[in-house]
Design a protein around this motif. Structure first.
Motif, PDB file in Angstrom:
ATOM      1  N   GLN A  44       2.807 -28.291 -32.877  1.00 56.49           N
ATOM      2  CA  GLN A  44       2.509 -28.367 -34.307  1.00 56.49           C
ATOM      3  C   GLN A  44       1.506 -27.290 -34.721  1.00 56.49           C
ATOM      4  O   GLN A  44       1.519 -26.809 -35.854  1.00 56.49           O
ATOM      5  N   HIS A  45       0.650 -26.897 -33.767  1.00 56.14           N
ATOM      6  CA  HIS A  45      -0.337 -25.844 -34.023  1.00 56.14           C
ATOM      7  C   HIS A  45       0.158 -24.469 -33.585  1.00 56.14           C
ATOM      8  O   HIS A  45      -0.604 -23.506 -33.606  1.00 56.14           O
ATOM      9  N   GLY A  46       1.411 -24.394 -33.145  1.00 58.37           N
ATOM     10  CA  GLY A  46       1.951 -23.124 -32.677  1.00 58.37           C
ATOM     11  C   GLY A  46       1.615 -22.817 -31.228  1.00 58.37           C
ATOM     12  O   GLY A  46       1.698 -21.658 -30.801  1.00 58.37           O
ATOM     13  N   ILE A  47       1.256 -23.848 -30.458  1.00 55.35           N
ATOM     14  CA  ILE A  47       0.857 -23.660 -29.053  1.00 55.35           C
ATOM     15  C   ILE A  47       1.975 -24.154 -28.143  1.00 55.35           C
ATOM     16  O   ILE A  47       2.398 -25.312 -28.232  1.00 55.35           O
ATOM     17  N   HIS A  48       2.454 -23.294 -27.274  1.00 54.47           N
ATOM     18  CA  HIS A  48       3.562 -23.591 -26.366  1.00 54.47           C
ATOM     19  C   HIS A  48       3.014 -23.676 -24.942  1.00 54.47           C
ATOM     20  O   HIS A  48       2.540 -22.671 -24.393  1.00 54.47           O
ATOM     21  N   TRP A  49       3.092 -24.847 -24.328  1.00 54.56           N
ATOM     22  CA  TRP A  49       2.619 -25.048 -22.958  1.00 54.56           C
ATOM     23  C   TRP A  49       3.800 -24.834 -22.014  1.00 54.56           C
ATOM     24  O   TRP A  49       4.697 -25.672 -21.921  1.00 54.56           O
ATOM     25  N   LEU A  50       3.807 -23.718 -21.297  1.00 59.97           N
ATOM     26  CA  LEU A  50       4.942 -23.372 -20.437  1.00 59.97           C
ATOM     27  C   LEU A  50       4.737 -23.809 -18.995  1.00 59.97           C
ATOM     28  O   LEU A  50       5.688 -23.775 -18.206  1.00 59.97           O
ATOM     29  N   ALA A  77     -10.192 -21.777 -31.418  1.00 61.21           N
ATOM     30  CA  ALA A  77     -10.114 -20.632 -32.331  1.00 61.21           C
ATOM     31  C   ALA A  77      -8.719 -20.508 -32.928  1.00 61.21           C
ATOM     32  O   ALA A  77      -8.557 -20.251 -34.133  1.00 61.21           O
ATOM     33  N   TRP A  78      -7.700 -20.689 -32.116  1.00 61.39           N
ATOM     34  CA  TRP A  78      -6.324 -20.587 -32.590  1.00 61.39           C
ATOM     35  C   TRP A  78      -6.039 -21.648 -33.656  1.00 61.39           C
ATOM     36  O   TRP A  78      -5.464 -21.360 -34.711  1.00 61.39           O
ATOM     37  N   LYS A  79      -6.473 -22.863 -33.384  1.00 66.15           N
ATOM     38  CA  LYS A  79      -6.214 -23.970 -34.312  1.00 66.15           C
ATOM     39  C   LYS A  79      -6.918 -23.726 -35.650  1.00 66.15           C
ATOM     40  O   LYS A  79      -6.339 -23.926 -36.722  1.00 66.15           O
ATOM     41  N   HIS A  80      -8.155 -23.260 -35.606  1.00 63.27           N
ATOM     42  CA  HIS A  80      -8.911 -23.049 -36.832  1.00 63.27           C
ATOM     43  C   HIS A  80      -8.440 -21.814 -37.603  1.00 63.27           C
ATOM     44  O   HIS A  80      -8.582 -21.750 -38.830  1.00 63.27           O
ATOM     45  N   ALA A  81      -7.866 -20.829 -36.885  1.00 65.61           N
ATOM     46  CA  ALA A  81      -7.429 -19.592 -37.547  1.00 65.61           C
ATOM     47  C   ALA A  81      -6.164 -19.786 -38.363  1.00 65.61           C
ATOM     48  O   ALA A  81      -5.831 -18.940 -39.198  1.00 65.61           O
ATOM     49  N   GLN A  82      -5.441 -20.916 -38.121  1.00 63.02           N
ATOM     50  CA  GLN A  82      -4.214 -21.216 -38.872  1.00 63.02           C
ATOM     51  C   GLN A  82      -3.297 -19.999 -38.916  1.00 63.02           C
ATOM     52  O   GLN A  82      -3.072 -19.388 -39.958  1.00 63.02           O
ATOM     53  N   THR A 116     -15.126 -18.679 -29.266  1.00 64.11           N
ATOM     54  CA  THR A 116     -14.408 -19.317 -30.376  1.00 64.11           C
ATOM     55  C   THR A 116     -14.687 -18.611 -31.697  1.00 64.11           C
ATOM     56  O   THR A 116     -13.767 -18.304 -32.460  1.00 64.11           O
ATOM     57  N   ALA A 117     -15.950 -18.328 -31.972  1.00 65.43           N
ATOM     58  CA  ALA A 117     -16.310 -17.684 -33.239  1.00 65.43           C
ATOM     59  C   ALA A 117     -15.701 -16.295 -33.354  1.00 65.43           C
ATOM     60  O   ALA A 117     -15.155 -15.920 -34.414  1.00 65.43           O
ATOM     61  N   GLU A 118     -15.766 -15.524 -32.282  1.00 63.98           N
ATOM     62  CA  GLU A 118     -15.243 -14.155 -32.339  1.00 63.98           C
ATOM     63  C   GLU A 118     -13.720 -14.144 -32.444  1.00 63.98           C
ATOM     64  O   GLU A 118     -13.150 -13.342 -33.193  1.00 63.98           O
ATOM     65  N   LEU A 119     -13.056 -15.034 -31.709  1.00 63.13           N
ATOM     66  CA  LEU A 119     -11.592 -15.068 -31.765  1.00 63.13           C
ATOM     67  C   LEU A 119     -11.103 -15.574 -33.121  1.00 63.13           C
ATOM     68  O   LEU A 119     -10.054 -15.128 -33.612  1.00 63.13           O
ATOM     69  N   GLN A 120     -11.824 -16.490 -33.739  1.00 64.09           N
ATOM     70  CA  GLN A 120     -11.405 -17.013 -35.041  1.00 64.09           C
ATOM     71  C   GLN A 120     -11.329 -15.894 -36.081  1.00 64.09           C
ATOM     72  O   GLN A 120     -10.476 -15.904 -36.961  1.00 64.09           O
ATOM     73  N   THR A 121     -12.203 -14.913 -35.947  1.00 70.64           N
ATOM     74  CA  THR A 121     -12.168 -13.748 -36.831  1.00 70.64           C
ATOM     75  C   THR A 121     -11.123 -12.740 -36.384  1.00 70.64           C
ATOM     76  O   THR A 121     -10.421 -12.122 -37.199  1.00 70.64           O
ATOM     77  N   LEU A 122     -10.979 -12.567 -35.069  1.00 74.48           N
ATOM     78  CA  LEU A 122     -10.139 -11.514 -34.514  1.00 74.48           C
ATOM     79  C   LEU A 122      -8.648 -11.841 -34.552  1.00 74.48           C
ATOM     80  O   LEU A 122      -7.812 -10.945 -34.772  1.00 74.48           O
ATOM     81  N   LEU A 123      -8.285 -13.087 -34.347  1.00 68.64           N
ATOM     82  CA  LEU A 123      -6.866 -13.449 -34.240  1.00 68.64           C
ATOM     83  C   LEU A 123      -6.051 -13.053 -35.480  1.00 68.64           C
ATOM     84  O   LEU A 123      -4.972 -12.460 -35.341  1.00 68.64           O
TER      85      LEU A 123
END
Length: 389
Positions: A257-263, A226-231, A331-338
């Motif tokens: 590159q997608h704004g994801i930080h693995w801590l 969802a995060w990747k698709h929401a750009q 995924t579908a709900e988060l893509q709209t919500l993010l």
């Protein structure tokens, strides 16, 4: 009061945090605690206070029990563990035994041991659940409830975290009088809004956080997709705090590159709190849950909370304290919500205030310990009046 607590110190999971916070809280209130935990055979006995976050007190004893294997989910004790446990309880003579159940064969013999020693026995039953059993993970976890219910009927009391969890055990044959709902709680003075330099250090304007295991039941890939698709843009970041078996599988496909930080796993509690204080939104996309301490900690720090309606998390976020997701449509709900949570800052701030207020009303550690102390007093008074059978 002298409490023999049987729980976990490693590997890190919600059970470990629960045992640490509860025993530290009991010590703060003047109780004596003997902490029984499993150590892999071949390792030296754990006589130290147990590492970060654990209190070292004169009135606390650590007792190591040998095990062949332990994980976040279950423990296999060594053949001599039952004998050593019985011997230690006989020598220490606690007023009460409290087992934060570790999914172990020892759990099934504890009622027999405590009946022999005439010691009241309390369990805290942690397994995650989804009352609707909508997927393989939740249906598999339900088997744990079916397996444990006959055993829990022999404990004097079983603590669960929600009414839904209680209903499941009662339907499986545990007496309603034996099951007590005492939700998880957090220290709201420690987990509270406060200063953080996180955004300045990362160069971000909006921060979303997931904290937990990187494992199948946490459904993290649904959030990542969802995060990747929401750009979300270069000024937004998704922080993943934790590790697990899927880390090396997911990490190469969802990158900075997608704004994801693995801590990774962060052991230092103050560092985890500083991350929460600097973030805006906490997301938990699990397929199954019990009552997530990570969710409560984030809410206590004033983050807007988004979680799936599984386990007790739906009760936590009910009536506007957060946003609930359908676990079959994450995924579908988060893509709209993010994007909405990114752009509507006043909305997320309002959700954060409601989240902290919900924790203050229902999920404080002090209230949790008050209820546990009351339960202890009732059982110990009953123990003095008659022998447990």
């Amino acid at each position: 009061m002298h409490i023999a607590w049987i729980g976990k110190k490693t590997p890190f999971c919600g059970n470990v945090t629960y045992s640490r916070e509860m025993t530290n809280g009991l010590l703060d209130r003047g109780h004596q605690v003997s902490f029984f935990h499993f150590t892999n055979e071949g390792q030296p006995p754990a006589l130290d206070p147990g590492g970060e976050g654990w209190r070292a007190e004169l009135d606390r004893r650590d007792v190591s029990l040998p095990c062949l294997y332990k994980s976040q989910i279950y423990t296999i004790p060594a053949p001599n563990a039952k004998r050593l446990l019985t011997q230690a309880l006989k020598e220490l003579q606690p007023d009460l035994v409290h087992a934060s159940l570790t999914i172990s064969p020892i759990d099934f013999v504890l009622p027999e041991i405590c009946a022999e020693l005439n010691q009241p026995l309390v369990a805290t039953f942690h397994p995650a659940f989804d009352r609707r059993r909508r997927n393989i993970a939740s249906r598999t976890q339900y088997l744990a409830y079916q397996l444990y219910a006959p055993c829990l009927a022999n404990y004097h009391r079983t603590i669960v975290f929600s009414e839904t969890q209680r209903e499941i055990l009662v339907k499986l044959g545990v007496s309603p009088q034996q099951v007590v709902v005492i939700p998880n709680g957090v220290d709201v003075d420690k987990y509270a809004p406060g200063p953080s330099t996180l955004k300045q250090r990362l160069g971000l304007e909006r921060i979303f956080v997931y904290q937990g295991r990187v494992s199948p039941e946490k459904n993290l890939e649904a959030l990542l997709k969802a995060w990747k698709h929401a750009q979300m843009g270069e000024k937004c970041g998704l922080l993943i705090v934790g590790d697990g078996p899927l880390l090396n599988t997911l990490k190469p496909f969802y990158t900075l590159q997608h704004g994801i930080h693995w801590l990774g796993y962060i052991a230092d509690e103050q560092q985890r709190i500083e991350i929460l204080r600097g973030a805006d939104v906490f997301i938990l996309p699990s397929l199954i849950e019990g009552l997530s301490l990570s969710l409560l900690e984030a809410m206590a720090c004033g983050l807007a909370a988004v979680a799936t309606d599984v386990g007790a998390d739906g009760e936590v976020l009910a009536d506007g304290a957060g946003i609930l997701l359908d676990p079959t449509r994450v995924t579908a709900e988060l893509q709209t919500l993010l994007p909405l949570l990114r752009d509507q800052r006043e909305f997320t701030q309002l959700l954060g205030m409601k989240a902290r207020q919900r924790v203050l009303e229902r999920y404080t550690l002090s209230h949790n310990i008050n209820q546990v102390e009351q339960l202890y007093r009732e059982l110990c008074q009953g123990s003095r009046q008659h022998r447990w059978v």
